[in-house]
Scaffold this active site. Structure first.
Site, mmCIF file in Angstrom:
data_model
loop_
_atom_site.group_PDB
_atom_site.id
_atom_site.type_symbol
_atom_site.label_atom_id
_atom_site.label_comp_id
_atom_site.label_asym_id
_atom_site.label_seq_id
_atom_site.Cartn_x
_atom_site.Cartn_y
_atom_site.Cartn_z
ATOM 1 N N GLU A 125 -19.918 34.469 -59.061
ATOM 2 C CA GLU A 125 -19.646 34.424 -60.242
ATOM 3 C C GLU A 125 -20.821 33.372 -60.983
ATOM 4 O O GLU A 125 -20.960 34.252 -62.554
ATOM 5 C CB GLU A 125 -18.375 34.292 -60.623
ATOM 6 N N ASP A 149 -16.867 34.635 -50.171
ATOM 7 C CA ASP A 149 -15.809 35.442 -51.133
ATOM 8 C C ASP A 149 -14.973 36.493 -50.849
ATOM 9 O O ASP A 149 -13.683 37.549 -51.532
ATOM 10 C CB ASP A 149 -15.589 34.153 -52.646
ATOM 11 N N GLY A 192 -12.729 31.128 -48.887
ATOM 12 C CA GLY A 192 -12.496 32.256 -49.954
ATOM 13 C C GLY A 192 -11.962 32.220 -51.347
ATOM 14 O O GLY A 192 -11.918 33.043 -51.921
ATOM 15 N N GLU A 244 -7.857 28.928 -47.275
ATOM 16 C CA GLU A 244 -8.462 28.185 -48.205
ATOM 17 C C GLU A 244 -6.893 28.368 -49.283
ATOM 18 O O GLU A 244 -6.554 26.659 -50.327
ATOM 19 C CB GLU A 244 -9.375 27.337 -48.282
ATOM 20 N N HIS A 294 -17.828 25.135 -43.560
ATOM 21 C CA HIS A 294 -19.004 25.499 -43.701
ATOM 22 C C HIS A 294 -19.442 26.655 -42.773
ATOM 23 O O HIS A 294 -20.532 26.961 -43.084
ATOM 24 C CB HIS A 294 -19.559 24.362 -44.560
ATOM 25 N N ARG A 297 -20.769 29.788 -43.787
ATOM 26 C CA ARG A 297 -21.780 30.127 -44.059
ATOM 27 C C ARG A 297 -22.947 29.672 -43.516
ATOM 28 O O ARG A 297 -24.179 29.932 -44.221
ATOM 29 C CB ARG A 297 -21.387 29.412 -45.156
HETATM 30 O O1 F6P Z 1 -17.700 29.681 -52.726
HETATM 31 C C1 F6P Z 1 -17.907 30.033 -51.598
HETATM 32 C C2 F6P Z 1 -17.871 29.252 -50.795
HETATM 33 O O2 F6P Z 1 -18.052 29.305 -49.962
HETATM 34 C C3 F6P Z 1 -15.770 28.804 -51.148
HETATM 35 O O3 F6P Z 1 -15.394 29.641 -50.342
HETATM 36 C C4 F6P Z 1 -15.557 27.410 -50.757
HETATM 37 O O4 F6P Z 1 -14.244 27.071 -51.538
HETATM 38 C C5 F6P Z 1 -16.668 26.762 -51.694
HETATM 39 O O5 F6P Z 1 -17.565 28.204 -50.984
HETATM 40 C C6 F6P Z 1 -17.116 25.760 -50.887
HETATM 41 O O6 F6P Z 1 -17.853 24.872 -51.493
HETATM 42 P P1 F6P Z 1 -18.676 23.836 -51.030
HETATM 43 O O7 F6P Z 1 -19.985 24.686 -50.548
HETATM 44 O O8 F6P Z 1 -20.391 23.159 -53.002
HETATM 45 O O9 F6P Z 1 -18.272 23.052 -50.245
#
Ligand code: F6P
Length: 371
Positions: A125, A149, A192, A244, A294, A297
């Site tokens: 977003e 998310d 999330g 979280e 992370h 991801r």
């Molecule tokens: O929006 C994706 C996300 O992975 C969220 O789930 C999480 O709260 C945030 O990004 C974490 O951000 P960063 O990688 O900046 O720590």
């Protein structure tokens, strides 16, 4: 040749490189009677258009280095990218429209100086709100939905989500063996933000015993009694998944660090540890917290994300070729389509507790079809 810029913004995730690959391939070879486009990769999201020097566009295969922000991409370079996680273009959470430090003029000037016919932004977003703001200023932009998310309005899928669900499932499988050996309870914290899609779908895939989501405040005593009851029934261990952004009734979210990012978000994190201590104290059971953080991801995209990335990249190129900008590629009701960017901003989609979540058992509903 007309130029198209592409950037990735916000948190990275597996699948971004696949979108870039298929945008480049489709722009380069759009099919009969269509004009090919030259794709310029922009480094580090919107930051690249704030900081970069438009007179310096590197050739394909060049390293961006410290100073480079723009480079030509061709199919020879991007060919193996769809198997790779992260983003080969780099990312940032820079917001050029941040009212405290507005750099939108610089971005618009640089887009003009680069001679970009359109800018494709792959993001959630925040990143797409910048694309929407630019579209409102007559800069042709196209958005591609990306976020683990899965909270973006206007689409039922965003790149990265399924891979993150796979990571949760695999990591919980790993925890089960050690949890069982030691007869321990594990509280697993997922990402999330304020949406529970990831925790709920990941928790159901992993077969978690309790799943706690931000959309429904949990009762700590109820969680503890569920865990204690299960242990008494002879099961040696329990897995509790907590998003979280989940919070106890009457309590607040737990923040990892104070302060806000460039888009005004808090940094969530730590609720898993708090809950683990509460469970241990109340039940007397040895309880540990694991924050997946992370890892969700990281790594390579799963098969579903590779396919979605391919098709979203092609859709983005199709939108540009048909002159339909100011739109986000979307997947709705099982079909690829697009929606106006300005219609998705400020409308995050949260989990549907009524339809999906059992508020007594704290898990996915057991009634799916009407009885
Ligand atoms: O929006 C994706 C996300 O992975 C969220 O789930 C999480 O709260 C945030 O990004 C974490 O951000 P960063 O990688 O900046 O720590």
């Amino acid at each position: 040749m007309k130029k198209v810029g592409i950037l990735t913004g916000g948190g990275d995730c597996p699948g971004l490189n696949g979108v870039i690959k298929w945008l480049v391939k489709t722009c380069e070879d759009p099919g009969p009677n269509e004009v090919p486009y030259d794709v310029i990769g922009i480094r580090d999201g919107w930051k690249g258009l704030v900081r970069g020097d438009p007179d310096r566009i590197l050739p394909p295969f060049a390293d961006f280095g410290e100073e480079g922000y723009f480079k030509h991409l061709n199919s020879a370079e991007v060919r193996p990218w769809d198997r790779q996680g992260g983003t080969r273009l780099g990312t940032s959470r820079t917001n050029p429209f941040n009212p405290k430090n507005d750099r939108s003029d610089v971005v618009m000037r640089n887009i003009e100086r680069l001679g970009l016919h359109a800018v494709v932004a792959i993001g959630g977003e925040d990143t797409l709100s910048v694309a929407a703001n630019l579209a409102a200023r007559n800069i042709p932009t196209v958005g591609v939905p990306k976020t683990i998310d899965r909270d973006l309005a206007g689409t039922e899928y965003s790149i990265g989500f399924e891979t993150a669900v796979n990571v949760i499932t695999e990591e919980v499988d790993r925890l089960r063996t050690t949890a069982g050996s030691h007869s321990r309870t594990f509280v697993v914290e997922t990402m999330g933000r304020h949406a529970g899609h990831l925790a709920l779908q990941g928790g159901m895939s992993a077969g978690a015993y309790v799943i706690l989501i931000p959309e429904y405040d949990y009762d700590v005593e109820q969680v503890c009694s569920l865990v204690a009851r299960r242990r008494k029934s002879g099961v040696r261990y329990s897995i509790v998944i907590i998003a979280e952004g989940a919070k106890p009734s009457g309590g607040d979210v737990v923040q990892r660090t104070s302060g806000l990012d460039d888009f005004g978000h808090v940094n969530l994190g730590g609720v898993g540890e708090v809950l683990a201590q509460q469970i241990a104290k109340s039940t007397g059971l040895e309880t540990r917290a694991v924050v997946l953080s992370h890892l969700q991801r990281g790594g390579t995209p799963c098969a579903y994300d590779r396919r979605m990335a391919r098709n979203f990249g092609i859709c983005a190129a199709n939108l540009i070729h048909s002159g339909r900008t100011g739109r986000m590629v979307s997947f709705l009701d099982g079909k690829y389509t697009s929606v106006p960017l300005n219609e998705i901003i400020g409308k995050l989609t949260l989990g549907d507790v009524e339809r999906e979540y059992d508020t007594v058992l704290y898990n996915g509903k057991r009634t799916i079809l009407p009885l």
